[in-house]
Design a protein around this motif. Structure first.
Motif, PDB file in Angstrom:
ATOM      1  N   HIS A  76       0.895  -1.093   0.012  1.00  0.00           N
ATOM      2  CA  HIS A  76       0.012   0.023  -0.131  1.00  0.00           C
ATOM      3  C   HIS A  76       0.810   1.251   0.089  1.00  0.00           C
ATOM      4  O   HIS A  76       1.951   1.117  -0.070  1.00  0.00           O
ATOM      5  CB  HIS A  76      -0.929  -0.167   1.237  1.00  0.00           C
ATOM      6  CG  HIS A  76      -0.177   0.028   2.507  1.00  0.00           C
ATOM      7  ND1 HIS A  76       0.459  -1.242   2.969  1.00  0.00           N
ATOM      8  CD2 HIS A  76      -0.268   0.826   3.566  1.00  0.00           C
ATOM      9  CE1 HIS A  76       0.747  -0.984   4.063  1.00  0.00           C
ATOM     10  NE2 HIS A  76       0.356   0.410   4.590  1.00  0.00           N
ATOM     11  N   HIS A  86       1.362   3.768   2.136  1.00  0.00           N
ATOM     12  CA  HIS A  86       1.949   4.512   3.492  1.00  0.00           C
ATOM     13  C   HIS A  86       3.613   4.669   3.233  1.00  0.00           C
ATOM     14  O   HIS A  86       4.324   3.606   2.899  1.00  0.00           O
ATOM     15  CB  HIS A  86       1.497   3.640   4.793  1.00  0.00           C
ATOM     16  CG  HIS A  86       0.293   4.035   5.120  1.00  0.00           C
ATOM     17  ND1 HIS A  86      -0.596   3.255   5.905  1.00  0.00           N
ATOM     18  CD2 HIS A  86      -0.457   5.127   4.852  1.00  0.00           C
ATOM     19  CE1 HIS A  86      -1.805   3.710   6.193  1.00  0.00           C
ATOM     20  NE2 HIS A  86      -1.740   4.875   5.618  1.00  0.00           N
ATOM     21  N   ASP A 117       5.968   4.118   5.462  1.00  0.00           N
ATOM     22  CA  ASP A 117       6.953   3.285   5.886  1.00  0.00           C
ATOM     23  C   ASP A 117       7.123   2.006   5.125  1.00  0.00           C
ATOM     24  O   ASP A 117       7.669   1.007   5.371  1.00  0.00           O
ATOM     25  CB  ASP A 117       6.506   2.945   7.509  1.00  0.00           C
ATOM     26  CG  ASP A 117       5.130   2.468   7.643  1.00  0.00           C
ATOM     27  OD1 ASP A 117       4.357   2.929   6.596  1.00  0.00           O
ATOM     28  OD2 ASP A 117       4.805   1.499   8.329  1.00  0.00           O
ATOM     29  N   HIS A 118       6.235   1.885   4.111  1.00  0.00           N
ATOM     30  CA  HIS A 118       6.083   0.803   3.057  1.00  0.00           C
ATOM     31  C   HIS A 118       6.713   1.215   1.654  1.00  0.00           C
ATOM     32  O   HIS A 118       6.860   0.291   0.716  1.00  0.00           O
ATOM     33  CB  HIS A 118       4.833   0.278   2.870  1.00  0.00           C
ATOM     34  CG  HIS A 118       4.459  -0.430   4.143  1.00  0.00           C
ATOM     35  ND1 HIS A 118       4.472  -1.859   4.373  1.00  0.00           N
ATOM     36  CD2 HIS A 118       3.815   0.202   5.223  1.00  0.00           C
ATOM     37  CE1 HIS A 118       3.984  -2.120   5.504  1.00  0.00           C
ATOM     38  NE2 HIS A 118       3.872  -0.866   6.120  1.00  0.00           N
ATOM     39  N   HIS A 154      -7.073  -1.269   5.012  1.00  0.00           N
ATOM     40  CA  HIS A 154      -6.072  -0.580   5.857  1.00  0.00           C
ATOM     41  C   HIS A 154      -5.919   0.694   5.090  1.00  0.00           C
ATOM     42  O   HIS A 154      -5.924   1.934   5.946  1.00  0.00           O
ATOM     43  CB  HIS A 154      -4.934  -1.281   5.941  1.00  0.00           C
ATOM     44  CG  HIS A 154      -3.799  -0.412   6.484  1.00  0.00           C
ATOM     45  ND1 HIS A 154      -3.632   0.119   7.880  1.00  0.00           N
ATOM     46  CD2 HIS A 154      -2.584  -0.114   6.011  1.00  0.00           C
ATOM     47  CE1 HIS A 154      -2.643   0.607   8.027  1.00  0.00           C
ATOM     48  NE2 HIS A 154      -1.766   0.700   6.966  1.00  0.00           N
ATOM     49  N   ASP A 180      -0.426  -4.289   5.934  1.00  0.00           N
ATOM     50  CA  ASP A 180      -0.923  -3.847   7.113  1.00  0.00           C
ATOM     51  C   ASP A 180      -2.479  -4.150   7.353  1.00  0.00           C
ATOM     52  O   ASP A 180      -3.202  -3.673   8.195  1.00  0.00           O
ATOM     53  CB  ASP A 180      -0.654  -2.151   7.119  1.00  0.00           C
ATOM     54  CG  ASP A 180       0.605  -1.949   7.311  1.00  0.00           C
ATOM     55  OD1 ASP A 180       1.576  -3.004   7.524  1.00  0.00           O
ATOM     56  OD2 ASP A 180       0.913  -0.638   7.634  1.00  0.00           O
ATOM     57  N   ALA A 189       2.753   3.095  10.981  1.00  0.00           N
ATOM     58  CA  ALA A 189       1.735   3.003  10.348  1.00  0.00           C
ATOM     59  C   ALA A 189       1.338   1.955   9.171  1.00  0.00           C
ATOM     60  O   ALA A 189       0.459   1.643   8.505  1.00  0.00           O
ATOM     61  CB  ALA A 189       1.286   4.271   9.458  1.00  0.00           C
TER      62      ALA A 189
HETATM   63 ZN   LIG Z   1       0.268   1.206   6.571  1.00  0.00          ZN
END
Ligand SMILES: [Zn+2]
Length: 241
Positions: A8, A10, A12-13, A87, A106, A241
């Motif tokens: 996804h 976000h 942090d990914h 998510h 997530d 997150a």
């Molecule tokens: Zn996430």
């Protein structure tokens, strides 16, 4: 590294994509759109760090709409959009049927509180029940927390999501704000999970959808994050997150 899959958008990914200049970055169409919309790594002022360092925005460049297969030798990995906001608005899973291994992003925080502010609580229930559970994965790699065998964290996540929907329905009926409802709610068995203040953001999302906002539809994210900080006694949020 030849291929990277972002489950996804976000940060942090996705912020680390630029660290793999030789890799094909594979994502759902909307993940690319949302990564562009969010922009490069930066401090939003509500989280306690992290220091992202000097990362350039390097959006994914191989996109799909429903499913794409990535092959490593004889091993086939199905990268599959989950079909509805959960998510986030753009969650994908990676399923290795030959190994019965699922990378669920997530959709599950093993040991942490689920976070649906930018997706849909009802959608996440549907995805876990109708997309994830039927795979019967022997081994699941969550987006955060340790790898697990079996279905324990999946069932615990579903229990939490149903709990959120129940609190939201009662808050809606009583005309109580998400923050007030969260403050009145005993998290019970979920209180020990990391980032319990996410209950506030999750209630913002669930209440908005009860009031007619479509799944994943726009809500006031900064206001919800501010309420999470307030619930937290003013302390910044941890960034998982
Ligand atoms: Zn996430």
């Amino acid at each position: 590294m030849r291929t990277v899959v972002n489950t996804h958008h976000h940060g942090d990914h996705t912020f680390g994509n630029c660290l793999f200049p030789a890799a094909a970055i594979v994502v759902h169409e909307s993940t690319r759109t949302e990564a562009y919309a969010f922009g490069p790594a930066r401090d939003l002022g509500v989280w306690d760090g992290p220091d992202w360092g000097d990362l350039t925005l390097d959006p994914p460049f191989v996109t799909f709409t429903d499913e794409i297969a990535v092959h490593a030798g004889d091993l086939r990995a199905a990268v599959r959009h989950v079909g509805t906001p959960a998510h986030t608005t753009n969650d994908s899973i990676v399923w290795l049927p030959d190994r019965s291994v699922l990378f669920c992003g997530d959709l599950i925080f093993h040991g942490g509180t689920p976070f649906l502010l930018m997706g849909s609580v009802a959608g996440a229930v549907e995805v876990l029940e109708q997309v994830v559970a039927p795979l019967g994965a022997r081994t699941t790699v969550p987006g955060h927390g340790p790898v697990f065998e079996g279905t324990g964290p999946l069932e615990a996540t579903l229990a939490y999501l149903r709990f959120v929907l129940d609190v939201a329905a009662r808050a809606q009926a009583a005309g109580v704000t998400p923050l007030a409802a969260a403050r009145e709610t005993d998290l019970g068995r979920f209180a020990g999970w990391a980032d319990p203040e996410r209950i506030v953001g999750n209630l913002h999302r669930a209440c908005a959808e009860l009031a007619g906002t479509p799944r994943g539809g726009p809500i006031d994210v900064p206001a919800a994050l501010a309420d999470m900080v307030a619930y937290n006694g003013g302390a910044p949020l941890t960034c998982r997150a």
